[in-house]
Design an enzyme around this catalytic site. Sequence first.
Site, PDB file in Angstrom:
ATOM      1  N   HIS A 158      46.879  31.198  38.144  1.00  0.00           N
ATOM      2  CA  HIS A 158      45.425  32.152  38.709  1.00  0.00           C
ATOM      3  C   HIS A 158      44.133  31.293  38.336  1.00  0.00           C
ATOM      4  O   HIS A 158      43.251  31.665  39.020  1.00  0.00           O
ATOM      5  CB  HIS A 158      45.521  33.197  37.583  1.00  0.00           C
ATOM      6  CG  HIS A 158      46.427  34.098  38.013  1.00  0.00           C
ATOM      7  ND1 HIS A 158      46.386  35.378  38.827  1.00  0.00           N
ATOM      8  CD2 HIS A 158      47.885  34.316  37.695  1.00  0.00           C
ATOM      9  CE1 HIS A 158      47.523  35.984  39.048  1.00  0.00           C
ATOM     10  NE2 HIS A 158      48.397  35.295  38.317  1.00  0.00           N
ATOM     11  N   ASP A 367      36.015  28.598  40.078  1.00  0.00           N
ATOM     12  CA  ASP A 367      36.685  29.978  39.652  1.00  0.00           C
ATOM     13  C   ASP A 367      37.970  29.710  40.513  1.00  0.00           C
ATOM     14  O   ASP A 367      38.172  29.413  41.515  1.00  0.00           O
ATOM     15  CB  ASP A 367      35.977  31.091  40.181  1.00  0.00           C
ATOM     16  CG  ASP A 367      36.477  32.342  39.504  1.00  0.00           C
ATOM     17  OD1 ASP A 367      37.659  32.547  39.074  1.00  0.00           O
ATOM     18  OD2 ASP A 367      35.448  33.260  39.477  1.00  0.00           O
TER      19      ASP A 367
HETATM   20  O1  F6P Z   1      42.456  35.197  35.654  1.00  0.00           O
HETATM   21  C1  F6P Z   1      42.342  34.241  34.346  1.00  0.00           C
HETATM   22  C2  F6P Z   1      42.671  35.265  33.259  1.00  0.00           C
HETATM   23  O2  F6P Z   1      42.741  34.403  32.236  1.00  0.00           O
HETATM   24  C3  F6P Z   1      43.646  36.127  33.205  1.00  0.00           C
HETATM   25  O3  F6P Z   1      44.805  35.579  32.888  1.00  0.00           O
HETATM   26  C4  F6P Z   1      43.199  37.285  32.463  1.00  0.00           C
HETATM   27  O4  F6P Z   1      43.929  38.397  32.553  1.00  0.00           O
HETATM   28  C5  F6P Z   1      41.901  37.321  32.670  1.00  0.00           C
HETATM   29  O5  F6P Z   1      41.436  35.993  33.117  1.00  0.00           O
HETATM   30  C6  F6P Z   1      41.054  37.659  31.663  1.00  0.00           C
HETATM   31  O6  F6P Z   1      41.136  37.155  30.435  1.00  0.00           O
HETATM   32  P1  F6P Z   1      41.705  37.392  29.049  1.00  0.00           P
HETATM   33  O7  F6P Z   1      43.005  37.854  29.196  1.00  0.00           O
HETATM   34  O8  F6P Z   1      41.599  36.351  28.267  1.00  0.00           O
HETATM   35  O9  F6P Z   1      40.920  38.668  28.520  1.00  0.00           O
END
Ligand code: F6P
Length: 459
Positions: A158, A367
Site C-alpha cells: 500500500h 504517499d
Molecule cells: O496504508 C498504510 C498503513 O500503514 C496501513 O497499513 C494502515 O492501516 C494505515 O496506514 C494506518 O496505520 P496504522 O495501522 O499504523 O495506524
Amino acid sequence: MSRLVVISNRVAVPKARGAAGAQGGLAGALNAALKKNGGTWFGWSGQEIDEFTGNINMQRHDGVTTATIDLEQQDVDEYYNGYANSTLWPLFHYRIDLTEYEREFGRGYERVNQRFADSVAPLIEPSDMVWVHDYHLIPLGERLRAHGLKNRIGFFLHIPWPPTRLFVSLPYHERLVRTMLAYDLLGFQTTEWLESFLHYCRKELGAQVDEQTGTIDFEGRTVIARAYPIGIDFDHLSAEAATEEAKQAEQRILVSTRDRTAMLGVDRLDYTKGLPERIDGIGRFFDQYPDRVRDLVYIQIAPPSREDVESYQNIRALLEQKTGQINGARSEVDLVPIRYVNKGHSLAELCGFYRGCKIGLVTPLRDGMNLVAKEYVAAQDPADPGVLILSRFAGAAQQLEDAVLVNPHSPDDLSHAIKSALDMPLAERKARWGKLIVSVMDENVQAWTENFCRDLASQ
Ligand code: F6P
C-alpha cells in the site's frame, strides 16, 4: 469463486471504522473487498498480552469473519513500532534520514511474521486464495510456503517502493526481496513504484524481468508484478454523504466560516503527509496576500498516529509550533486563520466537511496512493464543486491529473495554488471536477479488488 483469506497487520471491526483518511486506506478498502467475496480477514487484534498464545479470536460481522491474535509488548515494540514503522515506513517514503536500522527490530519482524504464519496456516483450505497486505508482512508468503501451502498467494504493497539506490541501504535488502518471490502476484499502487521494484530485481538480484508483462523469472520461479491503483468505496461514501450526520457536519463548516472560504486537510499525523511544509505554504500565502486572511480559513484534521514512535512525537510538536506561530501573528479578535483538530471523525462527518470546504489540500511529501484526495472529490456538490490541490508525489496524482498539482516542498508553489484555487471561476472548477469524478467513480475499490483477484486466480 475461491474463498478469500485476507491477511494484514490491522483488522477493522466494522462498527469501529472511521474514514479511510483517518485510519489509513487499507482497512476500509479491505472491508469492502471481503463483504463482496465473503471470506476471512486475519491480523493483529491491536491488543497486547503477557505471553504469546496463538489463540485466535473469531468474530462475524456483515458476512465477514475476522480472526485476530494478540501480540506481546516486545512484538509490538520491535515489529510494529520498530521494523515496520521506524525502518520500512520511513525508508519506503524516501526518508532515509529518519530510518532506524536496529538488529532487534529485524528479529522482531521475523518472529511476528512467523507467528502470523503459524496461527493462520491452519485456517487456510487448499482451495482458498490468500491475499497478504502491506509492509508489515512482506515475508509472510514465504513462511506460509514453508507450512506447505500451495495456494495462490498474492501480496499488495500500500505504500511506495523506493528507488534502488535508497532501498539498498536496508541491511539484508536482498533477503527481504527474495521472500517476495514466494508470492504468485505482487501488486503496487502505481507504475512508478512497480518500476522501482522491477529495477531492483533486474539490477541487484539479476532476475530476468519482462517490463511489459511484469514477469519476473528467478531461480526457477515465475512471479508477476503489476500496478493496481486502489480506489474508494464510492457507493458507500455516497450513502454516508447523504446522511443527516453529513448534512449537519457541512452546516457546522458553513455556519462557522460564514463568508470566508474554508480549506480542508485530513491526514493521519504523519511526517510523510507534509503537514509542517503545508503550514509554511499557508504562511507564505498570508505573507504574500495579507488582506486575504479575511477570505480564507484553513481547517486541519490530524488524528494522532503511532504515538510511541519518536519521529511521530516530533512531527506533532513541530506542527503545533508552526500552527501557533501563524495564528499568533495573523489572528484578530474575531478571526483565527488555522483551526487544528487533533481527533478523528466518522466518514459521514468527513463527507460533510469535504463538501463544506471549497478547497481540499492534500500535499504529502510521498504517499502510496492517498484516498483522502479521492474522498474529497467524491463528496463535492456537482453544481458548485470545490478545488482539489494535490501533491504530485502522491500516487493519486497519476490518476487525478486535473487537480491543481503542486510540489509540496515549495511554499511558493503552495501559495500560488491556494491563490488560484480561491479565485478559480465556477466553470473551471466544474470542468476539472467533471474529469476527476470519472476516475474516482470508475477506479473504485471494487474494481481494484476484482482486478487483483482475477489476476491472482489466473496465475
Ligand atoms: O496504508 C498504510 C498503513 O500503514 C496501513 O497499513 C494502515 O492501516 C494505515 O496506514 C494506518 O496505520 P496504522 O495501522 O499504523 O495506524
